[in-house]
Design a protein around this motif. Structure first.
Motif, mmCIF file in Angstrom:
data_model
loop_
_atom_site.group_PDB
_atom_site.id
_atom_site.type_symbol
_atom_site.label_atom_id
_atom_site.label_comp_id
_atom_site.label_asym_id
_atom_site.label_seq_id
_atom_site.Cartn_x
_atom_site.Cartn_y
_atom_site.Cartn_z
ATOM 1 N N ALA A 107 63.080 76.283 20.370
ATOM 2 C CA ALA A 107 64.187 76.189 19.717
ATOM 3 C C ALA A 107 64.235 74.905 18.597
ATOM 4 O O ALA A 107 63.389 74.097 18.708
ATOM 5 C CB ALA A 107 65.336 75.962 20.623
ATOM 6 N N LEU A 121 60.812 71.806 22.027
ATOM 7 C CA LEU A 121 62.068 71.504 20.986
ATOM 8 C C LEU A 121 61.624 70.747 19.598
ATOM 9 O O LEU A 121 61.090 69.676 19.562
ATOM 10 C CB LEU A 121 63.373 70.750 21.390
ATOM 11 C CG LEU A 121 63.888 71.237 22.790
ATOM 12 C CD1 LEU A 121 64.771 70.618 23.527
ATOM 13 C CD2 LEU A 121 64.252 72.901 22.666
ATOM 14 N N TYR A 159 67.930 70.359 30.044
ATOM 15 C CA TYR A 159 66.781 71.191 30.263
ATOM 16 C C TYR A 159 66.342 70.817 31.655
ATOM 17 O O TYR A 159 65.309 71.424 32.264
ATOM 18 C CB TYR A 159 65.597 71.282 29.201
ATOM 19 C CG TYR A 159 66.117 72.359 28.090
ATOM 20 C CD1 TYR A 159 66.120 73.673 28.163
ATOM 21 C CD2 TYR A 159 66.602 71.644 26.898
ATOM 22 C CE1 TYR A 159 66.633 74.195 27.149
ATOM 23 C CE2 TYR A 159 67.030 72.232 26.053
ATOM 24 C CZ TYR A 159 67.156 73.638 25.894
ATOM 25 O OH TYR A 159 67.674 74.426 24.968
ATOM 26 N N VAL A 195 66.667 71.877 17.240
ATOM 27 C CA VAL A 195 68.033 71.074 17.302
ATOM 28 C C VAL A 195 68.446 70.600 15.854
ATOM 29 O O VAL A 195 67.622 69.893 15.409
ATOM 30 C CB VAL A 195 67.631 69.947 18.091
ATOM 31 C CG1 VAL A 195 68.672 68.858 18.274
ATOM 32 C CG2 VAL A 195 66.940 70.217 19.426
ATOM 33 N N LYS A 232 59.835 73.681 27.843
ATOM 34 C CA LYS A 232 60.426 74.012 26.356
ATOM 35 C C LYS A 232 59.995 73.170 25.225
ATOM 36 O O LYS A 232 59.650 71.819 25.799
ATOM 37 C CB LYS A 232 61.962 74.065 26.497
ATOM 38 C CG LYS A 232 62.621 74.893 27.481
ATOM 39 C CD LYS A 232 63.168 75.955 26.668
ATOM 40 C CE LYS A 232 63.675 77.235 27.526
ATOM 41 N NZ LYS A 232 63.700 78.497 27.184
ATOM 42 N N LEU A 251 69.361 65.964 25.515
ATOM 43 C CA LEU A 251 68.560 67.323 25.635
ATOM 44 C C LEU A 251 67.575 67.452 26.828
ATOM 45 O O LEU A 251 67.385 68.554 27.369
ATOM 46 C CB LEU A 251 67.710 67.411 24.395
ATOM 47 C CG LEU A 251 68.309 67.680 23.014
ATOM 48 C CD1 LEU A 251 67.435 67.270 21.902
ATOM 49 C CD2 LEU A 251 68.811 69.001 23.020
ATOM 50 N N VAL A 253 60.356 68.977 28.939
ATOM 51 C CA VAL A 253 60.435 69.352 27.332
ATOM 52 C C VAL A 253 59.538 68.551 26.674
ATOM 53 O O VAL A 253 59.177 67.398 26.934
ATOM 54 C CB VAL A 253 61.693 69.225 26.761
ATOM 55 C CG1 VAL A 253 62.918 70.003 27.586
ATOM 56 C CG2 VAL A 253 62.475 67.651 26.916
#
Length: 160
Positions: A105, A4, A25, A107, A2, A21, A30
């Motif tokens: 995504a 972010l 995940y 944050v 991911k 975070l 990430v």
């Protein structure tokens, strides 16, 4: 993996949410992109000097860089932490930036007031709310504590 995006003003408090975070995940890795948003100037002199963006990086303290490195090394779930500036003020340009960075995504920090670094800084909510990407709302009010845990094999730092 991911990716972010976290809007920031390069205050250390804006990093408080990163370990949480990573845990959220885990075991997936990430990538964290810390971004400050700025509109492009309409001043002719500044437009001629667009390639000289290094002055924007003077707003980032050595402590901020060191804390990013510390967080990265103490969290195996974090693949990378990158610091960027976004230059633009339209949703279309912002969406292009998000696509180029492969952001999954965004944050948004709750209980946090973004500082404007200079006259060209813009509030991140202006573009983020219309980005079309999922938003993760998280509180950055509490500072994560790093504790040292002894294991049979090595000394390991964990975020609590």
């Amino acid at each position: 993996m991911k990716t972010l995006l976290i809007p920031t003003d390069f205050d250390l408090k804006s990093l408080n949410c990163v370990p949480g975070l990573a845990r959220r995940y885990a075991p997936e890795k990430v990538n964290i992109i810390l971004v400050h948003m700025m509109k492009i100037t309409d001043n002719i002199q500044e437009l001629l000097m667009l390639s000289r963006r290094s002055t924007d990086y003077q707003h980032i303290s050595e402590d901020f860089y060191n804390t990013c490195t510390e967080i990265r090394h103490s969290n195996a779930a974090i693949s990378s932490i990158k610091v960027e500036f976004f230059y633009g003020s339209t949703v279309a340009v912002f969406k292009n930036f998000l696509e180029a960075q492969e952001v999954d995504a965004i944050v948004m920090l709750e209980n946090y007031e973004y500082r404007m670094l200079n006259k060209n800084s813009i509030q991140p909510s202006l573009l983020v709310s219309r980005s079309g990407l999922p938003l993760i709302h998280t509180d950055c009010a509490t500072t994560p504590k790093l504790t040292v845990v002894k294991t049979d094999e090595a000394l390991v730092e964990e975020s609590v």
